[in-house]
Design a protein around this motif. Structure first.
Motif, PDB file in Angstrom:
ATOM      1  N   HIS A 269       4.737 -38.993 -75.007  1.00 22.82           N
ATOM      2  CA  HIS A 269       5.796 -39.686 -73.985  1.00 22.82           C
ATOM      3  C   HIS A 269       5.742 -38.339 -72.896  1.00 22.82           C
ATOM      4  CE1 HIS A 269       9.005 -37.898 -76.411  1.00 22.82           C
ATOM      5  NE2 HIS A 269       9.703 -38.319 -75.262  1.00 22.82           N
TER       6      HIS A 269
ATOM      7  N   HIS B  55       8.685 -37.308 -71.236  1.00 20.82           N
ATOM      8  CA  HIS B  55       9.732 -36.471 -71.005  1.00 20.82           C
ATOM      9  C   HIS B  55       9.362 -35.057 -71.201  1.00 20.82           C
ATOM     10  CE1 HIS B  55      12.679 -39.761 -72.990  1.00 20.82           C
ATOM     11  NE2 HIS B  55      12.391 -40.036 -71.758  1.00 20.82           N
TER      12      HIS B  55
ATOM     13  N   HIS C 297       8.249 -32.765 -73.735  1.00 19.46           N
ATOM     14  CA  HIS C 297       7.061 -32.957 -74.605  1.00 19.46           C
ATOM     15  C   HIS C 297       5.834 -32.842 -73.529  1.00 19.46           C
ATOM     16  CE1 HIS C 297       8.981 -34.979 -77.663  1.00 19.46           C
ATOM     17  NE2 HIS C 297       9.973 -34.913 -76.793  1.00 19.46           N
TER      18      HIS C 297
ATOM     19  N   HIS D 213      12.853 -45.027 -77.717  1.00 15.03           N
ATOM     20  CA  HIS D 213      13.198 -43.961 -76.985  1.00 15.03           C
ATOM     21  C   HIS D 213      13.034 -43.883 -75.706  1.00 15.03           C
ATOM     22  CE1 HIS D 213      13.979 -39.587 -76.821  1.00 15.03           C
ATOM     23  NE2 HIS D 213      12.880 -39.546 -76.217  1.00 15.03           N
TER      24      HIS D 213
ATOM     25  N   ASP E 273       9.717 -38.383 -80.351  1.00 15.32           N
ATOM     26  CA  ASP E 273      11.099 -38.547 -80.433  1.00 15.32           C
ATOM     27  C   ASP E 273      11.446 -39.923 -81.181  1.00 15.32           C
ATOM     28  OD1 ASP E 273      11.319 -36.160 -79.288  1.00 15.32           O
ATOM     29  OD2 ASP E 273      12.004 -36.903 -77.612  1.00 15.32           O
TER      30      ASP E 273
HETATM   31 ZN   LIG Z   1      11.833 -37.647 -75.349  1.00 15.73          ZN
END
Ligand SMILES: [Zn+2]
Length: 325
Positions: A72, A74, A77, A161, A180
């Motif tokens: 993902h 974020h 990451h 998430h 996550d």
């Molecule tokens: Zn995350």
């Protein structure tokens, strides 16, 4: 630092410690070795140098990395994707189709993270976020397979998430790269803590996604925070039940107060026993707060319940009552 930056964790899979926030065992990337080397997760831009050095130590020069896949977008990451795109000129970048536009143009992603972290913390933890050239981005969705010369990564859509979160199943080992989806589990602490940040966290979807991961994992789970675990069933069970428990705590707190700090304090107090097993004072527990602070977890869950309330009141028939759970 005495802890090695890379370690082989399964057949053809090497964990790369991205040294996020200058600390060991916070955020991991994974290198799948072979004819088409693939990096799963990049870490933030502040991790780019440690990641480049680690890949160099594994024999990968600027033209050798074939793929970068992120669970993902974020920033812990995928924040470093743009910087790594400049370094590894032959790499193709794979991300869920809802995340792809934000890697090509990170403006809104950075704004959203800035609202959560504040500008100073954002800079310190993640650094600048560079775009990935659009012609090197590939969108994936449920069921897609990323071919890596002899092995494949199958994409399993696992929202909750984040709305664009995917897990990746490795055809060779049966390991699942879980991002996550289950939360945070650090190897020297071995406590699983939910990660429920705004703006996307959806508890129902997250629990369904955990069950999908459980049904797909043949051998082990690769946590982005941090490393491999073999207790698949046990951790999936715990991840689902803790998520529901945390959501329940925030739901109850919301009946008394709207104050986020107060709610975060209640959440911390009512979940403190989850850390009881980890009393070794030499262990760095602050890493959990760096990755997903109680304030952030509380803010995500408050938002989740507010969204549900809005949906329920929109669906309410005249004279009817919304579903309470
Ligand atoms: Zn995350």
């Amino acid at each position: 630092m005495g802890i090695p930056a890379t370690s082989e964790v399964a057949d053809g899979i090497t964990a790369v410690d991205t040294r996020m926030a200058g600390r060991a065992r916070v955020t991991s990337a994974y290198l799948l070795t072979g004819g088409e080397p693939a990096l799963i997760e990049t870490g933030p831009t502040t991790s780019s140098e440690p990641v480049i050095q680690a890949l160099e130590s594994l024999g990968l020069g600027p033209e050798d990395l074939a793929h970068v896949v992120v669970t993902h977008i974020h920033l812990d990451h995928a924040g470093g994707a743009g910087r790594l795109a400049r370094r590894f000129t032959a790499a193709t970048f794979w991300v869920h189709d809802r995340g792809a536009p934000h890697l090509a143009d990170p403006t809104r992603l950075v704004e959203s993270a800035g609202r959560i972290y504040g500008p100073e913390r954002l800079r310190e933890l993640f650094g600048p976020v560079e775009p990935v050239p659009a012609d090197r981005l590939r969108s994936v969705s449920e069921g897609d397979r990323i071919a890596l010369d002899g092995r494949e990564l199958e994409v399993v859509y696992t929202p909750g998430h984040a709305s664009h979160h995917v897990a990746l199943v490795d055809s060779t080992t049966g390991a699942v790269f879980a991002g996550d989806a289950l939360g945070i589990h650090l190897p020297d602490v071995r406590v699983l803590r939910p990660a429920t940040p705004p703006p996307d966290i959806d508890v129902e979807l997250a629990v369904e996604s955990i069950e999908r991961i459980r049904s797909r994992a043949r051998a082990m789970l690769m946590f982005s925070h941090f490393g491999p675990v073999t207790e698949v069933d046990e951790l999936c069970e715990l991840a689902g039940s803790r998520l529901r428990k945390w959501a329940g705590i925030v739901r109850t707190a919301l009946d008394r107060t709207d104050d986020l700090e107060e709610i975060a304090a209640v959440l911390a107090r009512d979940t403190a026993d989850e850390f009881d097993a980890a009393t070794d004072p030499s262990v760095d527990l602050e890493r959990y707060e760096i990755l997903s602070s109680m304030q952030m977890n509380a803010a995500g869950l408050v938002r989740y319940w507010r969204k549900r309330e809005e949906r329920a009141s929109g669906e309410r028939t005249p004279g009817g009552r919304p579903q309470s759970s």
